[in-house]
Motif scaffolding. Structure first.
Motif, PDB file in Angstrom:
ATOM      1  N   THR A  28       0.831  -1.200   0.000  1.00 56.01           N
ATOM      2  CA  THR A  28       0.000   0.000   0.000  1.00 56.01           C
ATOM      3  C   THR A  28       0.869   1.254   0.000  1.00 56.01           C
ATOM      4  OG1 THR A  28      -1.837   1.094   1.182  1.00 56.01           O
ATOM      5  CG2 THR A  28      -0.165   0.046   2.533  1.00 56.01           C
ATOM      6  N   VAL A  29       0.224   2.386  -0.040  1.00 57.14           N
ATOM      7  CA  VAL A  29       0.909   3.683   0.014  1.00 57.14           C
ATOM      8  C   VAL A  29       0.460   4.397   1.288  1.00 57.14           C
ATOM      9  CG1 VAL A  29       1.279   5.904  -1.125  1.00 57.14           C
ATOM     10  CG2 VAL A  29       1.012   3.821  -2.501  1.00 57.14           C
ATOM     11  N   HIS A  30       1.423   4.746   2.105  1.00 58.89           N
ATOM     12  CA  HIS A  30       1.102   5.386   3.388  1.00 58.89           C
ATOM     13  C   HIS A  30       0.796   6.858   3.199  1.00 58.89           C
ATOM     14  CE1 HIS A  30       1.178   6.433   7.604  1.00 58.89           C
ATOM     15  NE2 HIS A  30       2.100   7.353   7.368  1.00 58.89           N
ATOM     16  N   ARG A  31      -0.339   7.290   3.773  1.00 58.24           N
ATOM     17  CA  ARG A  31      -0.692   8.714   3.826  1.00 58.24           C
ATOM     18  C   ARG A  31      -0.629   9.167   5.280  1.00 58.24           C
ATOM     19  NH1 ARG A  31      -6.108  10.614   1.259  1.00 58.24           N
ATOM     20  NH2 ARG A  31      -7.035   8.756   2.186  1.00 58.24           N
ATOM     21  N   PRO A  32       0.115  10.213   5.578  1.00 56.81           N
ATOM     22  CA  PRO A  32       0.277  10.651   6.968  1.00 56.81           C
ATOM     23  C   PRO A  32      -0.922  11.452   7.471  1.00 56.81           C
ATOM     24  CG  PRO A  32       1.531  12.075   5.520  1.00 56.81           C
ATOM     25  CD  PRO A  32       0.921  11.024   4.638  1.00 56.81           C
ATOM     26  N   GLY A  33      -2.023  10.760   7.769  1.00 54.96           N
ATOM     27  CA  GLY A  33      -3.254  11.439   8.160  1.00 54.96           C
ATOM     28  C   GLY A  33      -3.104  12.307   9.396  1.00 54.96           C
ATOM     29  N   ARG A  34      -2.471  11.751  10.423  1.00 53.94           N
ATOM     30  CA  ARG A  34      -2.322  12.505  11.668  1.00 53.94           C
ATOM     31  C   ARG A  34      -1.514  13.786  11.430  1.00 53.94           C
ATOM     32  NH1 ARG A  34       0.730  12.651  16.495  1.00 53.94           N
ATOM     33  NH2 ARG A  34      -0.589  12.765  18.367  1.00 53.94           N
ATOM     34  N   LYS A  35      -0.477  13.674  10.611  1.00 52.60           N
ATOM     35  CA  LYS A  35       0.353  14.844  10.323  1.00 52.60           C
ATOM     36  C   LYS A  35      -0.418  15.872   9.495  1.00 52.60           C
ATOM     37  CE  LYS A  35       5.046  16.120   9.000  1.00 52.60           C
ATOM     38  NZ  LYS A  35       6.343  15.663   8.437  1.00 52.60           N
ATOM     39  N   ILE A  36      -1.306  15.400   8.608  1.00 54.17           N
ATOM     40  CA  ILE A  36      -2.155  16.327   7.854  1.00 54.17           C
ATOM     41  C   ILE A  36      -2.991  17.161   8.821  1.00 54.17           C
ATOM     42  CG2 ILE A  36      -4.273  16.402   6.460  1.00 54.17           C
ATOM     43  CD1 ILE A  36      -1.938  16.222   4.685  1.00 54.17           C
ATOM     44  N   GLY A  37      -3.583  16.500   9.831  1.00 52.69           N
ATOM     45  CA  GLY A  37      -4.372  17.213  10.819  1.00 52.69           C
ATOM     46  C   GLY A  37      -3.551  18.231  11.588  1.00 52.69           C
ATOM     47  N   MET A  38      -2.330  17.854  11.942  1.00 55.37           N
ATOM     48  CA  MET A  38      -1.469  18.764  12.694  1.00 55.37           C
ATOM     49  C   MET A  38      -1.050  19.960  11.831  1.00 55.37           C
ATOM     50  SD  MET A  38       0.773  15.870  14.729  1.00 55.37           S
ATOM     51  CE  MET A  38       1.658  17.009  15.799  1.00 55.37           C
ATOM     52  N   GLU A  39      -0.736  19.700  10.562  1.00 57.18           N
ATOM     53  CA  GLU A  39      -0.357  20.797   9.656  1.00 57.18           C
ATOM     54  C   GLU A  39      -1.543  21.720   9.400  1.00 57.18           C
ATOM     55  OE1 GLU A  39       2.433  21.852   8.377  1.00 57.18           O
ATOM     56  OE2 GLU A  39       3.706  20.262   9.173  1.00 57.18           O
ATOM     57  N   ALA A  40      -2.740  21.139   9.256  1.00 58.54           N
ATOM     58  CA  ALA A  40      -3.939  21.950   9.048  1.00 58.54           C
ATOM     59  C   ALA A  40      -4.198  22.843  10.268  1.00 58.54           C
ATOM     60  CB  ALA A  40      -5.142  21.046   8.778  1.00 58.54           C
ATOM     61  N   SER A  41      -3.932  22.303  11.455  1.00 59.11           N
ATOM     62  CA  SER A  41      -4.071  23.106  12.678  1.00 59.11           C
ATOM     63  C   SER A  41      -3.132  24.301  12.648  1.00 59.11           C
ATOM     64  CB  SER A  41      -3.757  22.245  13.909  1.00 59.11           C
ATOM     65  OG  SER A  41      -4.615  21.144  14.005  1.00 59.11           O
ATOM     66  N   ARG A  42      -1.908  24.053  12.218  1.00 61.74           N
ATOM     67  CA  ARG A  42      -0.922  25.138  12.140  1.00 61.74           C
ATOM     68  C   ARG A  42      -1.362  26.206  11.129  1.00 61.74           C
ATOM     69  NH1 ARG A  42       3.089  26.603   9.014  1.00 61.74           N
ATOM     70  NH2 ARG A  42       2.935  24.782   7.643  1.00 61.74           N
ATOM     71  N   LEU A  43      -1.922  25.769  10.008  1.00 60.49           N
ATOM     72  CA  LEU A  43      -2.410  26.712   9.002  1.00 60.49           C
ATOM     73  C   LEU A  43      -3.521  27.595   9.573  1.00 60.49           C
ATOM     74  CD1 LEU A  43      -2.551  24.422   5.828  1.00 60.49           C
ATOM     75  CD2 LEU A  43      -0.830  26.152   6.379  1.00 60.49           C
ATOM     76  N   PHE A  44      -4.428  26.976  10.340  1.00 60.21           N
ATOM     77  CA  PHE A  44      -5.507  27.738  10.975  1.00 60.21           C
ATOM     78  C   PHE A  44      -4.947  28.765  11.955  1.00 60.21           C
ATOM     79  CE2 PHE A  44      -7.872  27.924  15.033  1.00 60.21           C
ATOM     80  CZ  PHE A  44      -8.907  28.766  14.636  1.00 60.21           C
ATOM     81  N   LEU A  45      -4.020  28.332  12.802  1.00 57.70           N
ATOM     82  CA  LEU A  45      -3.460  29.233  13.810  1.00 57.70           C
ATOM     83  C   LEU A  45      -2.675  30.365  13.159  1.00 57.70           C
ATOM     84  CD1 LEU A  45      -2.338  26.541  16.407  1.00 57.70           C
ATOM     85  CD2 LEU A  45      -4.279  28.125  16.614  1.00 57.70           C
TER      86      LEU A  45
END
Length: 344
Positions: free
Chosen positions: A297-314
């Protein structure tokens, strides 16, 4: 005191024969109130179960500390990992996440956004529904922008909007998956494609197509069949592929669920994986390591996406007038397991 209703500041004020404003200051530890009085009022408030009215406070402060997370599903590992990443960063800062599931429905997505705006949500994280892409209606997204509420795209996006986004490099992930199959000897590779028009589906399809072109492998339309992202959507398409005069020797599924559905059909036909047909999915969901055979399979870093999205919001929340939206694209990683380990 009537126990059938919540205790109010006025109730406490009557108990101590003082004004409600005095009680409010005491509960907020205001130094203008005598220390003993503060402690007595706070202790009594705990005993009777007093709770502050956060809605009233938010109206006064013009901040609700609530955020909307609008996603097509929470039935897949990836979406829950994204939400976990958001929660990891934002919950310690005092934010509450309101999770809204659209089930790929445009009208529901529109309704959720309207309600979130009405409730003065401070920011919205959105993974656009399939029906929104199909219908081409984006007025509900425009209303978020017009209200100047931060809108962050997560995973699925709509390219024409000037807003921040955190996504995964689906194109190169798909390219690497197909290249892996080609380099170990598979030649007739099918693709169980996601819904047309959806960014993740199209990017993975482009990765599949461009990799075949790189290796001068002809692209056969009969080897490309649409599914959705659910396991059962792969059953009939895989049967069609195996019934072809020249059936595929490998299948690249748009996600792990689709790949697992294809595996079931292949094994039911008495074929061997990876000997007769190689299989690759996309997501690296936890179950993929425990299928038989285990799923490449191909790994997608879901948790990191959430953390990066949080940073974008802040960043947007704290940004000045010259704030510039950001586009974060995280890399994927090919995870090679038993379902594609055929020796060329």
């Amino acid at each position: 005191m009537n126990s059938s209703r919540p205790v109010t500041i006025k109730d406490i004020a009557r108990r101590f024969r003082c004004s409600p404003s005095t009680v409010s200051r005491a509960l907020n530890d205001h130094p203008a109130i005598n220390e003993d009085t503060r402690k007595n009022i706070q202790e009594y408030a705990r005993e009777v179960g007093y709770q502050r009215n956060e809605v009233s406070l938010s109206l006064l402060n013009k901040k609700t500390a609530t955020l909307g997370v609008v996603v097509p599903t929470i039935g897949n590992y990836y979406e829950t990992a994204v939400i976990e990443g958001l929660h990891t960063i934002l919950q310690p800062l005092g934010y509450t996440l309101n999770i809204c599931v659209t089930n790929e429905n445009y009208l529901l997505e529109k309704e959720y956004l309207s309600k979130l705006l009405s409730n003065r949500t401070e920011g919205i994280f959105l993974s656009v529904s399939q029906e929104t892409y199909d219908a081409g209606y984006y007025e509900h997204l425009e209303s978020v922008i017009q209200r100047k509420t931060p809108l962050i795209f997560i995973d699925r996006e709509y390219e024409d909007f000037e807003t921040s986004r955190a996504t995964v490099d689906d194109y190169h992930g798909a390219f690497a998956a197909v290249e892996h199959l080609l380099t170990i000897g598979y030649k007739n590779i099918a693709h169980l494609k996601g819904p047309n028009g959806l960014t993740v589906s199209e990017q993975r399809f482009k990765g599949y197509r461009d990799c075949l072109k790189k290796y001068d492998i002809p692209i056969k339309e009969e080897l490309i069949i649409n599914t959705n992202f659910k396991v059962e959507s792969a059953i009939v398409p895989t049967k069609r592929l195996l019934d072809l005069d020249s059936p595929p020797d490998a299948i690249f599924g748009v996600n792990d669920q689709v790949a697992i559905g294809a595996m079931r059909v292949i094994l039911d036909r008495g074929l061997k994986i990876p000997g007769d047909v190689g299989i690759i999915g996309f997501d690296n969901s936890p179950i993929s390591a425990y299928t038989y055979p285990s799923l490449t399979t191909v790994h997608r870093p879901g948790r990191k996406i959430g953390m990066e999205a949080s940073r974008l919001f802040l960043n947007q929340l704290n940004g000045s007038g010259d704030f510039v939206h950001e586009n974060i694209v995280l890399p994927t990683e090919l995870i090679i397991r038993e379902s594609s380990l055929r020796i060329s």
